[in-house]
Design an enzyme around this catalytic site. Structure first.
Site, PDB file in Angstrom:
ATOM      1  N   SER A  74       0.837  -1.186   0.000  1.00  0.00           N
ATOM      2  CA  SER A  74       0.000   0.000   0.000  1.00  0.00           C
ATOM      3  C   SER A  74       0.885   1.254   0.000  1.00  0.00           C
ATOM      4  CB  SER A  74      -0.968  -0.035   1.187  1.00  0.00           C
ATOM      5  OG  SER A  74      -1.952   0.965   1.054  1.00  0.00           O
ATOM      6  N   GLU A 113      -9.253  -4.537  -4.670  1.00  0.00           N
ATOM      7  CA  GLU A 113      -8.605  -3.586  -3.771  1.00  0.00           C
ATOM      8  C   GLU A 113      -9.609  -2.663  -3.072  1.00  0.00           C
ATOM      9  OE1 GLU A 113      -5.486  -3.394  -2.947  1.00  0.00           O
ATOM     10  OE2 GLU A 113      -4.228  -4.163  -4.569  1.00  0.00           O
ATOM     11  N   HIS A 163      -8.129  -5.025  -0.286  1.00  0.00           N
ATOM     12  CA  HIS A 163      -6.832  -4.410  -0.041  1.00  0.00           C
ATOM     13  C   HIS A 163      -6.173  -4.977   1.216  1.00  0.00           C
ATOM     14  CE1 HIS A 163      -3.809  -1.340  -0.473  1.00  0.00           C
ATOM     15  NE2 HIS A 163      -4.049  -0.840   0.717  1.00  0.00           N
TER      16      HIS A 163
END
Length: 525
Positions: free
Chosen positions: A192, A316, A409
């Site tokens: 991330s 995500e 995610h």
């Protein structure tokens, strides 16, 4: 660890002094926690480049994790945790004397929150399973680390946190051999915001030569700040802090860290800019440490010339399915966020997602805009001169599939770190079982370990390339209950993004550029 589970471990020499770690015989690891690599960043050091940690006499016991960087806790209170004296790192390795490859890990958290010692990221299982020295780094966050305040005065750096990450990398180069790590075989890794930090670091010329490989998981690399964004958010910070318009950096250095963090949170949620893909915080193209946008650097081939393993998750931003009640509202929101960067080519992208009016299409567009499309571009550009491997993580427990969330995610971290019980959604994920996760974990850890040790992920994962003379191309390893390789997945959408300009946020906001006095210059100037 507590007193009953560890014993005093070996002493290691660093450039600041000796540190004593601990041994956990149950896990078969040695750890050194809270090892300083930089000095306190508070007071006069706030917003400035980090300095190396001051020296100490004797042996420093490193049995406890250091404090978080100042950050919110996201509860019903406005409590802030952490300390500006946060530049420390944590080291874990197998309890052996073998010299091992090194992993330097940058945590995620939207550049706002997170820490080196989050339970998922402690690396106890990763270090032993992959047989590496694992180094997890703390750095400044939010207002104090990822906000360019040069419009308020030159007595600061544009990228305090990026400078922290670079200082930690230099510390590893100078010191990791004392911990049994090989300074000539370092992999930088992150997920991330941490994945974006990895790609950004590859575009910092002064970092080149400090690492041999890079792993970037779900990097929102297009979300870097232009001068328009930097000026906007510096102005918004002054306003939110209720300071006069001509406020200087000296005034902000006298404010409490907690108040500055709260102001950052307030402006993030209150300014209404997230719908324009304009987050408050992120690295800034400053012309010095970061000379140009990373996407430009990769396109021009000026990034670190090292093997790269990179990828994203299938779902995500699946939470985007629950945005807006009407399809027409979703379509307008999608056009608005795309037009903030490139109003001319927004329609082409939007059409490839059916106008993004359906819930699933809107969520897919959002995920691709933030994660997949820029990642594909980086992979393609990097592969022109360097070995590159791309993946997509599709595995999701039945409960997440039933809820429509899928491989959301950060879900892959449980497999990479070999500790699914540390996931924030572990309770929810276990409904319906976790069939296949153990086998998938072993498979992914084997690939990651081979890459860290040897610079390639091993058999069954062909390299990524865009050479039209070779067919098939754009090989992508898809990790699921039964993993497979796909070639050029989502080719229609990839081609739609091909001419879309991801670089200059603000092109579609002329009224804002005029308000900021930037209408006659590039957003990056």
């Amino acid at each position: 660890m507590n007193d009953s589970s560890f014993s005093p471990g070996p002493v290691a020499a660093t450039t600041s002094g000796y540190v004593r770690g601990a041994v956990d015989p149950d896990l078969g690891i040695r750890t050194w926690k809270g090892v300083p690599f930089g000095a306190d960043t508070s007071g006069p050091n706030r917003f400035r480049a980090p300095r190396p940690a001051p020296g100490w006499y004797g042996v420093r016991d490193c049995y406890e994790y250091g404090p978080h960087a100042p950050q919110p806790v996201y509860s019903w209170t406005d409590r802030i945790i952490g300390s500006e004296d946060c530049l420390h790192l944590d080291i874990v390795r197998p309890d052996t004397d073998e010299e091992l490859p090194v992993v330097v890990y940058y945590h995620g958290g939207s550049f706002i929150m997170g820490a080196s010692h989050e339970q998922m990221l402690r690396g106890h299982h990763l270090a032993t399973r992959m047989n590496v020295v694992y180094v997890s780094v703390n750095f400044r966050l939010g207002t104090l680390g990822f906000l360019d305040l040069r419009s308020l005065g030159e007595d600061c750096v544009a990228n305090p946190a990026l400078e922290d990450q670079l200082l930690a990398l230099k510390w590893v180069h100078d010191n990791i051999d004392s911990f049994g790590g090989d300074p000539d075989n370092v992999t930088i890794m992150g997920e991330s915001a941490g994945g974006a930090s990895v790609l950004t670091m590859m575009c910092v010329p002064s970092s080149h030569g400090l690492y041999r490989q890079a792993i970037s998981q779900s990097p929102p690399i297009a979300m870097l700040h232009s001068s328009a964004q930097s000026t906007l958010w510096a102005r918004e910070l002054v306003f939110t802090m209720a300071h006069p318009r001509q406020t200087t950096l000296d005034t902000l250095r006298q404010d409490s860290a907690a108040d500055l963090v709260r102001a950052g949170q307030s402006m993030m949620w209150g300014a209404g800019e997230l719908i324009h893909l304009n987050p408050c915080f992120g690295p800034t193209v400053d012309g010095r440490t970061l000379p140009e946008h990373p996407l430009t650097t990769f396109a021009e081939g000026r990034q670190a010339q090292v093997p790269l393993l990179i990828g994203t998750n299938h779902d995500e931003t699946s939470f985007g399915k629950f945005f807006y009640l009407r399809g027409s509202a979703r379509g307008r929101a999608a056009r608005r966020l795309l037009s903030a960067f490139d109003p001319e080519n927004a329609a082409t992208v939007l059409d490839s997602y059916g106008g993004a009016v359906a819930r699933a299409d809107f969520a897919e567009l959002l995920a691709d805009a933030i994660f997949w499309a820029p990642t594909v571009r980086v992979a393609g550009d990097h592969s022109q001169a360097n070995q590159t491997w791309m993946y997509r993580f599709d595995y999701a427990p039945p409960a997440l599939r039933w809820l429509g969330l899928g491989a959301m995610h950060s879900l892959e971290l449980g497999a990479i770190f070999g500790d699914p019980d540390s996931s924030r959604i572990r309770g929810l994920s276990r409904w319906g079982g976790l069939d296949g996760l153990e086998e998938l974990t072993e498979e992914m850890q084997d690939h990651w370990a081979n890459f860290i040790h040897h610079g390639n992920p091993g058999e069954g994962w062909p390299g990524y390339h865009t050479d039209p003379e070779e067919d098939p191309g754009r090989a992508t390893k898809v990790f699921d209950m039964e993993s497979q390789v796909e070639y050029d997945p989502k080719a229609t959408q990839r081609r739609a993004w091909r001419d879309y300009d991801m670089l200059e946020w603000g092109n579609g906001r002329p009224e804002l550029l005029e308000e900021l006095g930037l209408v006659d210059q590039s957003p990056w100037e």
